[in-house]
Design a protein around this motif. Structure first.
Motif, PDB file in Angstrom:
ATOM      1  N   PRO A   1     -10.691  -1.889  -2.258  1.00  0.00           N
ATOM      2  CA  PRO A   1     -10.414  -1.139  -3.486  1.00  0.00           C
ATOM      3  C   PRO A   1      -8.927  -0.967  -3.781  1.00  0.00           C
ATOM      4  O   PRO A   1      -8.100  -0.889  -2.875  1.00  0.00           O
ATOM      5  CB  PRO A   1     -11.075   0.223  -3.213  1.00  0.00           C
ATOM      6  CG  PRO A   1     -12.007  -0.001  -2.070  1.00  0.00           C
ATOM      7  CD  PRO A   1     -11.383  -1.079  -1.256  1.00  0.00           C
ATOM      8  N   TRP A   2      -8.629  -0.903  -5.073  1.00  0.00           N
ATOM      9  CA  TRP A   2      -7.323  -0.463  -5.536  1.00  0.00           C
ATOM     10  C   TRP A   2      -7.537   0.912  -6.167  1.00  0.00           C
ATOM     11  O   TRP A   2      -8.507   1.123  -6.905  1.00  0.00           O
ATOM     12  CB  TRP A   2      -6.774  -1.390  -6.613  1.00  0.00           C
ATOM     13  CG  TRP A   2      -6.549  -2.804  -6.192  1.00  0.00           C
ATOM     14  CD1 TRP A   2      -6.672  -3.334  -4.941  1.00  0.00           C
ATOM     15  CD2 TRP A   2      -6.165  -3.887  -7.048  1.00  0.00           C
ATOM     16  NE1 TRP A   2      -6.392  -4.671  -4.953  1.00  0.00           N
ATOM     17  CE2 TRP A   2      -6.072  -5.039  -6.230  1.00  0.00           C
ATOM     18  CE3 TRP A   2      -5.883  -3.992  -8.400  1.00  0.00           C
ATOM     19  CZ2 TRP A   2      -5.712  -6.286  -6.745  1.00  0.00           C
ATOM     20  CZ3 TRP A   2      -5.526  -5.220  -8.908  1.00  0.00           C
ATOM     21  CH2 TRP A   2      -5.437  -6.356  -8.091  1.00  0.00           C
ATOM     22  N   LEU A   3      -6.628   1.822  -5.874  1.00  0.00           N
ATOM     23  CA  LEU A   3      -6.734   3.169  -6.420  1.00  0.00           C
ATOM     24  C   LEU A   3      -5.446   3.558  -7.142  1.00  0.00           C
ATOM     25  O   LEU A   3      -4.351   3.109  -6.769  1.00  0.00           O
ATOM     26  CB  LEU A   3      -7.025   4.200  -5.326  1.00  0.00           C
ATOM     27  CG  LEU A   3      -8.348   4.028  -4.574  1.00  0.00           C
ATOM     28  CD1 LEU A   3      -8.112   3.274  -3.264  1.00  0.00           C
ATOM     29  CD2 LEU A   3      -9.012   5.365  -4.298  1.00  0.00           C
ATOM     30  N   THR A   4      -5.576   4.378  -8.161  1.00  0.00           N
ATOM     31  CA  THR A   4      -4.439   4.939  -8.865  1.00  0.00           C
ATOM     32  C   THR A   4      -4.753   6.386  -9.201  1.00  0.00           C
ATOM     33  O   THR A   4      -5.927   6.786  -9.210  1.00  0.00           O
ATOM     34  CB  THR A   4      -4.115   4.128 -10.135  1.00  0.00           C
ATOM     35  OG1 THR A   4      -2.836   4.500 -10.642  1.00  0.00           O
ATOM     36  CG2 THR A   4      -5.173   4.356 -11.225  1.00  0.00           C
ATOM     37  N   ARG A   5      -3.718   7.166  -9.474  1.00  0.00           N
ATOM     38  CA  ARG A   5      -3.943   8.573  -9.794  1.00  0.00           C
ATOM     39  C   ARG A   5      -4.157   8.722 -11.296  1.00  0.00           C
ATOM     40  O   ARG A   5      -3.350   8.273 -12.105  1.00  0.00           O
ATOM     41  CB  ARG A   5      -2.765   9.432  -9.346  1.00  0.00           C
ATOM     42  CG  ARG A   5      -2.642   9.529  -7.830  1.00  0.00           C
ATOM     43  CD  ARG A   5      -1.676  10.609  -7.402  1.00  0.00           C
ATOM     44  NE  ARG A   5      -2.209  11.938  -7.653  1.00  0.00           N
ATOM     45  CZ  ARG A   5      -2.999  12.602  -6.814  1.00  0.00           C
ATOM     46  NH1 ARG A   5      -3.367  12.035  -5.660  1.00  0.00           N
ATOM     47  NH2 ARG A   5      -3.427  13.799  -7.103  1.00  0.00           N
ATOM     48  N   LYS A   6      -5.258   9.373 -11.652  1.00  0.00           N
ATOM     49  CA  LYS A   6      -5.572   9.653 -13.054  1.00  0.00           C
ATOM     50  C   LYS A   6      -6.134  11.057 -13.128  1.00  0.00           C
ATOM     51  O   LYS A   6      -7.066  11.403 -12.389  1.00  0.00           O
ATOM     52  CB  LYS A   6      -6.574   8.639 -13.613  1.00  0.00           C
ATOM     53  CG  LYS A   6      -6.813   8.779 -15.105  1.00  0.00           C
ATOM     54  CD  LYS A   6      -7.709   7.660 -15.622  1.00  0.00           C
ATOM     55  CE  LYS A   6      -7.805   7.678 -17.126  1.00  0.00           C
ATOM     56  NZ  LYS A   6      -8.469   8.903 -17.648  1.00  0.00           N
ATOM     57  N   ASP A   7      -5.555  11.872 -14.008  1.00  0.00           N
ATOM     58  CA  ASP A   7      -5.964  13.272 -14.144  1.00  0.00           C
ATOM     59  C   ASP A   7      -5.912  13.991 -12.797  1.00  0.00           C
ATOM     60  O   ASP A   7      -6.776  14.804 -12.469  1.00  0.00           O
ATOM     61  CB  ASP A   7      -7.386  13.361 -14.743  1.00  0.00           C
ATOM     62  CG  ASP A   7      -7.474  12.728 -16.126  1.00  0.00           C
ATOM     63  OD1 ASP A   7      -6.474  12.764 -16.850  1.00  0.00           O
ATOM     64  OD2 ASP A   7      -8.539  12.184 -16.446  1.00  0.00           O
ATOM     65  N   GLY A   8      -4.885  13.681 -12.006  1.00  0.00           N
ATOM     66  CA  GLY A   8      -4.659  14.398 -10.760  1.00  0.00           C
ATOM     67  C   GLY A   8      -5.485  13.957  -9.591  1.00  0.00           C
ATOM     68  O   GLY A   8      -5.394  14.561  -8.508  1.00  0.00           O
ATOM     69  N   ALA A   9      -6.308  12.928  -9.733  1.00  0.00           N
ATOM     70  CA  ALA A   9      -7.175  12.492  -8.630  1.00  0.00           C
ATOM     71  C   ALA A   9      -7.027  10.989  -8.416  1.00  0.00           C
ATOM     72  O   ALA A   9      -6.729  10.240  -9.348  1.00  0.00           O
ATOM     73  CB  ALA A   9      -8.626  12.834  -8.939  1.00  0.00           C
ATOM     74  N   TRP A  10      -7.223  10.567  -7.158  1.00  0.00           N
ATOM     75  CA  TRP A  10      -7.235   9.140  -6.866  1.00  0.00           C
ATOM     76  C   TRP A  10      -8.528   8.534  -7.370  1.00  0.00           C
ATOM     77  O   TRP A  10      -9.621   8.973  -6.989  1.00  0.00           O
ATOM     78  CB  TRP A  10      -7.087   8.891  -5.370  1.00  0.00           C
ATOM     79  CG  TRP A  10      -5.703   9.107  -4.841  1.00  0.00           C
ATOM     80  CD1 TRP A  10      -5.263  10.152  -4.095  1.00  0.00           C
ATOM     81  CD2 TRP A  10      -4.573   8.259  -5.054  1.00  0.00           C
ATOM     82  NE1 TRP A  10      -3.934  10.010  -3.799  1.00  0.00           N
ATOM     83  CE2 TRP A  10      -3.464   8.842  -4.385  1.00  0.00           C
ATOM     84  CE3 TRP A  10      -4.369   7.053  -5.730  1.00  0.00           C
ATOM     85  CZ2 TRP A  10      -2.207   8.278  -4.367  1.00  0.00           C
ATOM     86  CZ3 TRP A  10      -3.098   6.488  -5.719  1.00  0.00           C
ATOM     87  CH2 TRP A  10      -2.037   7.094  -5.047  1.00  0.00           C
ATOM     88  N   ARG A  11      -8.406   7.518  -8.237  1.00  0.00           N
ATOM     89  CA  ARG A  11      -9.575   6.868  -8.810  1.00  0.00           C
ATOM     90  C   ARG A  11      -9.529   5.367  -8.507  1.00  0.00           C
ATOM     91  O   ARG A  11      -8.486   4.749  -8.509  1.00  0.00           O
ATOM     92  CB  ARG A  11      -9.591   7.058 -10.345  1.00  0.00           C
ATOM     93  CG  ARG A  11      -9.691   8.509 -10.805  1.00  0.00           C
ATOM     94  CD  ARG A  11     -11.122   8.994 -10.772  1.00  0.00           C
ATOM     95  NE  ARG A  11     -12.026   8.117 -11.504  1.00  0.00           N
ATOM     96  CZ  ARG A  11     -12.181   8.132 -12.844  1.00  0.00           C
ATOM     97  NH1 ARG A  11     -11.463   8.967 -13.591  1.00  0.00           N
ATOM     98  NH2 ARG A  11     -13.041   7.315 -13.415  1.00  0.00           N
ATOM     99  N   ILE A  12     -10.699   4.802  -8.265  1.00  0.00           N
ATOM    100  CA  ILE A  12     -10.810   3.361  -8.046  1.00  0.00           C
ATOM    101  C   ILE A  12     -10.681   2.664  -9.390  1.00  0.00           C
ATOM    102  O   ILE A  12     -11.438   2.939 -10.328  1.00  0.00           O
ATOM    103  CB  ILE A  12     -12.149   3.027  -7.376  1.00  0.00           C
ATOM    104  CG1 ILE A  12     -12.189   3.641  -5.973  1.00  0.00           C
ATOM    105  CG2 ILE A  12     -12.365   1.514  -7.315  1.00  0.00           C
ATOM    106  CD1 ILE A  12     -13.568   3.708  -5.379  1.00  0.00           C
ATOM    107  N   PHE A  13      -9.715   1.747  -9.481  1.00  0.00           N
ATOM    108  CA  PHE A  13      -9.538   1.047 -10.760  1.00  0.00           C
ATOM    109  C   PHE A  13      -9.498  -0.467 -10.583  1.00  0.00           C
ATOM    110  O   PHE A  13      -9.412  -1.217 -11.559  1.00  0.00           O
ATOM    111  CB  PHE A  13      -8.261   1.524 -11.462  1.00  0.00           C
ATOM    112  CG  PHE A  13      -7.016   0.756 -11.112  1.00  0.00           C
ATOM    113  CD1 PHE A  13      -6.508  -0.214 -11.961  1.00  0.00           C
ATOM    114  CD2 PHE A  13      -6.376   0.999  -9.918  1.00  0.00           C
ATOM    115  CE1 PHE A  13      -5.377  -0.917 -11.602  1.00  0.00           C
ATOM    116  CE2 PHE A  13      -5.248   0.303  -9.560  1.00  0.00           C
ATOM    117  CZ  PHE A  13      -4.734  -0.661 -10.416  1.00  0.00           C
ATOM    118  N   GLY A  14      -9.625  -0.937  -9.359  1.00  0.00           N
ATOM    119  CA  GLY A  14      -9.606  -2.368  -9.155  1.00  0.00           C
ATOM    120  C   GLY A  14     -10.242  -2.730  -7.835  1.00  0.00           C
ATOM    121  O   GLY A  14     -10.571  -1.863  -7.027  1.00  0.00           O
TER     122      GLY A  14
END
Length: 264
Positions: free
Chosen positions: A251-264
């Motif tokens: 997984p790739w993760l990025t921070r969105k709305d203050g949380a780590w989210r899987i985006f790739g």
């Protein structure tokens, strides 16, 4: 303006060990057992305007004196196709590099690591990925409790056969992929259907082994790529009906709305 379809084509010889990145995100990481050709859409790696290609060549033979394939052990091409369905060979090259061009900088070495970086403007429109607006993070290879929890949640959804939870955790990933290829690729519904088909086959999930996970901050810390230190994928699952059908997830993760989210 809708995005253009940008594609890549990478060929490597069997004895090449190469790491390739677009905008510091992994495109390819060898080694492999034989000659390899990899190609497909590149939109999900790209950003509007200037982009960066990096090739870390850890092992490669010298190309033959002809300088022509199969003399080139590495060739990377980024291109657009005006009509990829009906005229796939009618392309415009955005950037191309061959290994012979890289070793011109150090002609005295027969086998050694090489580092190649090029910056280029796409010249065509693409959609901006979500991670560009994410904050920079200082994450070491051990990760953080929040990152470990995000991976554990994804693994648990697979192990429990909870397709709705899995799709919820992967929702940003699916949305980003569809956004990158707006009108050019799959829909969110089609991506969800693929996941439901895999879950319907009854996946057998390998243990997570949190201590084996490797967290790699990339793109100025806006992205964290998760893999395993031994080279296997962070999460692996196979179907009961066909053991050759394997799901491998790094997984790739990025921070969105203050949380780590899987985006790739």
């Amino acid at each position: 303006m809708p995005p253009a379809l940008v594609c890549y084509h990478l060929t490597t010889a069997p004895d090449v060990l190469l790491h390739a990145y677009l905008n510091d995100l992994p495109v390819f990481r060898g080694p492999h057992r034989g000659p390899e050709t990899q190609q497909g859409g590149a939109n999900h790696w790209l950003v509007p305007g200037e982009n960066t290609l990096t090739l870390d060549v850890l092992r490669a033979p010298r190309p033959r004196s002809t300088g022509a394939p199969p003399g080139e052990p590495i060739r990377f091409v980024l291109f657009t196709a005006a009509d990829p369905v009906h005229a796939p060979k009618d392309v415009t090259i955005i950037h191309e590099v061959r290994f012979s061009e890289i070793i011109e900088r150090t002609p005295e070495a027969e086998h050694e690591p090489y580092h190649y970086t090029a910056r280029f403007d796409l010249g065509v429109p693409v959609n901006a990925p979500v991670y560009l607006s994410s904050p920079m993070s200082d994450v070491d290879c051990r990760g953080t409790p929040e990152l470990h929890q995000a991976i554990a949640d994804l693994h648990a959804s697979l192990a429990a056969g909870d397709v709705d939870r899995f799709l919820d955790l992967c929702s940003l990933r699916n949305e980003e992929y569809v956004f990158a290829y707006e009108g050019l690729g799959p829909t969110v519904d089609s991506l969800r259907d693929v996941a439901r088909g895999f879950f319907a086959s009854g996946p057998i999930v390998e243990p997570l082994e949190p201590d084996a996970l490797h967290f790699e901050a990339r793109a100025l810390g806006r992205v964290v790529c998760v893999s395993r230190a031994d080279g296997r994928s962070a999460i692996e699952a196979r179907t009961r009906d066909d053991e050759a059908a394997v799901l491998r997830v790094d997984p790739w993760l990025t921070r969105k709305d203050g949380a780590w989210r899987i985006f790739g």
